[in-house]
Design an enzyme around this catalytic site. Structure first.
Site, PDB file in Angstrom:
ATOM      1  N   GLY A 285     -68.535  39.370  71.645  1.00 50.04           N
ATOM      2  CA  GLY A 285     -69.692  38.531  71.357  1.00 50.04           C
ATOM      3  C   GLY A 285     -70.920  38.957  72.126  1.00 50.04           C
ATOM      4  O   GLY A 285     -72.034  38.963  71.593  1.00 50.04           O
TER       5      GLY A 285
ATOM      6  N   TYR B 135     -51.597  31.722  67.286  1.00 49.00           N
ATOM      7  CA  TYR B 135     -52.794  32.569  67.293  1.00 49.00           C
ATOM      8  C   TYR B 135     -52.939  33.314  65.967  1.00 49.00           C
ATOM      9  O   TYR B 135     -54.017  33.326  65.368  1.00 49.00           O
ATOM     10  CB  TYR B 135     -52.718  33.562  68.445  1.00 49.00           C
ATOM     11  CG  TYR B 135     -53.795  34.621  68.393  1.00 49.00           C
ATOM     12  CD1 TYR B 135     -55.128  34.292  68.619  1.00 49.00           C
ATOM     13  CD2 TYR B 135     -53.477  35.946  68.106  1.00 49.00           C
ATOM     14  CE1 TYR B 135     -56.124  35.262  68.556  1.00 49.00           C
ATOM     15  CE2 TYR B 135     -54.459  36.917  68.048  1.00 49.00           C
ATOM     16  CZ  TYR B 135     -55.778  36.573  68.268  1.00 49.00           C
ATOM     17  OH  TYR B 135     -56.755  37.534  68.196  1.00 49.00           O
TER      18      TYR B 135
END
Length: 377
Positions: A90, A236
């Site tokens: 990110g 996940y």
């Protein structure tokens, strides 16, 4: 409450219905099979027909092994949000967008880490236009507050990057299993609540970060919220498969409404970040931390390499909506960005639609397009 986009004349109009009630926590903690008239055990989705590929984005982009972030076109005038931008993929995504002239909002949970990221980014890119705004995907109140506080006239790009991985069992503020709640439901709600601002843009784009591991997910429709059992890896992978289903169904939603919105999904490959060592994983102890850091150094590639697929999907001008961008190496673990079209899950419309409707009920955010003329040329 209704939120309505009010763009310039001819702008597509979409209503987002917010239905969250005081009973949301109780609803979230109840088995997901109780949220429908029929049990999820009775739902047996099969791969549906492939819907029409988005045509509002021009010709389908051609991936190139020669592509590098240096080829990102000028982003001046573009307004972007990158979630989880204080570190890892990110951070690199936000920094490179800012380096090319975009105005970037870092949407992060930790004020301290986010402000440090802003300081570091401005040091690396002196003319960067970046700011931090608080967002906690584990709390739908925070998600709504972020969207309600959006005071720009539009949003051109949303990069759904934030997430957690293989953490010990926990529930979000709204009672969802944490990986499903943060990685998928928080992302679903954020995108929907920001939709009026996205549709005020002439060329809106949403990039959702999934994982190469989603190919191995056992997508258990009766256990998405860990009602029966919890396995960190399985939860996940399910959440990352949900990211893929969401991104593909978002494009179908856009196409059906005649909108210009383009939705992409990406897999970064094996990439060094703190997702396996930070957050809730810090509590796993010294042995886990030492082993994981060694594994990251030896088997995972540098973070800028993992950010390539996100940057490719976010910036290649004529990339078609519904594109699935992955590394071109074996098992999508490393390599340069390419388009993948053979993933069976990406064509499973039945499951994607089921998940979409479930997500609307759980988050209280309903996507309700109105068929009106699209943005003028």
């Amino acid at each position: 409450m209704w939120l309505r986009s009010l763009g310039p004349a001819g702008t597509a109009d979409v209503r987002i219905e917010v239905l969250m009630t005081r009973d949301s926590r109780a609803v979230a903690r109840a088995p997901l099979t109780d949220h429908d008239d029929s049990s999820a055990h009775d739902v047996q989705p099969r791969p549906g027909p492939v819907g029409p590929r988005s045509t509002n984005a021009g010709p389908r982009g051609v991936a190139s092994v020669d592509w590098t972030p240096d080829r990102i076109p000028d982003q001046t005038g573009r307004l972007a949000v990158v979630t989880g931008a204080n570190s890892g993929i990110g951070y690199v995504t936000a920094r490179e967008l800012a380096r090319r002239g975009a105005q970037v909002v870092l949407a992060c949970r930790s004020r301290e880490r986010a402000l440090e990221a802003v300081r570091r980014m401005r040091a690396e890119v002196p003319d960067a236009h970046v700011e931090w705004r608080p967002l906690d995907l584990a709390d739908l109140k925070s998600v709504r507050a972020f969207a309600d506080g959006w005071d720009h006239d539009r949003l051109d790009l949303l990069v759904n990057n934030a997430g957690i991985a293989m953490v010990p069992f926990a529930r979000t503020a709204d009672g969802f299993e944490s990986q499903f709640g943060i990685n998928h439901l928080g992302t679903f709600a954020l995108t929907g609540l920001l939709m009026p601002h996205l549709l005020a843009s002439a060329e809106p784009r949403v990039v959702t970060v999934s994982s190469e591991g989603q190919r191995f997910a056992r997508f258990d429709l009766a256990n998405l919220n860990a009602e029966r059992r919890y396995r960190a890896m399985g939860a996940y992978l399910q959440s990352k498969r949900a990211n893929l289903h969401f991104a593909m169904e978002l494009q179908m939603w856009s196409d059906a409404a005649g909108l210009r919105l383009r939705s992409m999904v990406v897999a970064p490959g094996l990439t060094r970040s703190n997702v396996l060592t930070g957050g809730a994983n810090r509590a796993r102890g010294r042995v886990y931390g030492s082993f994981t850091r060694l594994l990251l150094r030896t088997a995972f590639r540098p973070t800028p390499e993992g950010a390539k697929t996100s940057l490719y999907a976010a910036t290649v001008p004529h990339l078609a909506g519904g594109s699935h961008v992955v590394p071109d190496g074996p098992f999508q673990l490393r390599g340069e960005p390419v388009l993948r079209s053979r993933d069976r899950a990406s064509r499973d419309r039945a499951t994607a639609r089921w998940l979409w409707e479930l997500s609307e009920r759980l988050t209280g955010v309903r996507y309700s397009p109105l068929p009106v003329p699209s943005i003028r040329e």
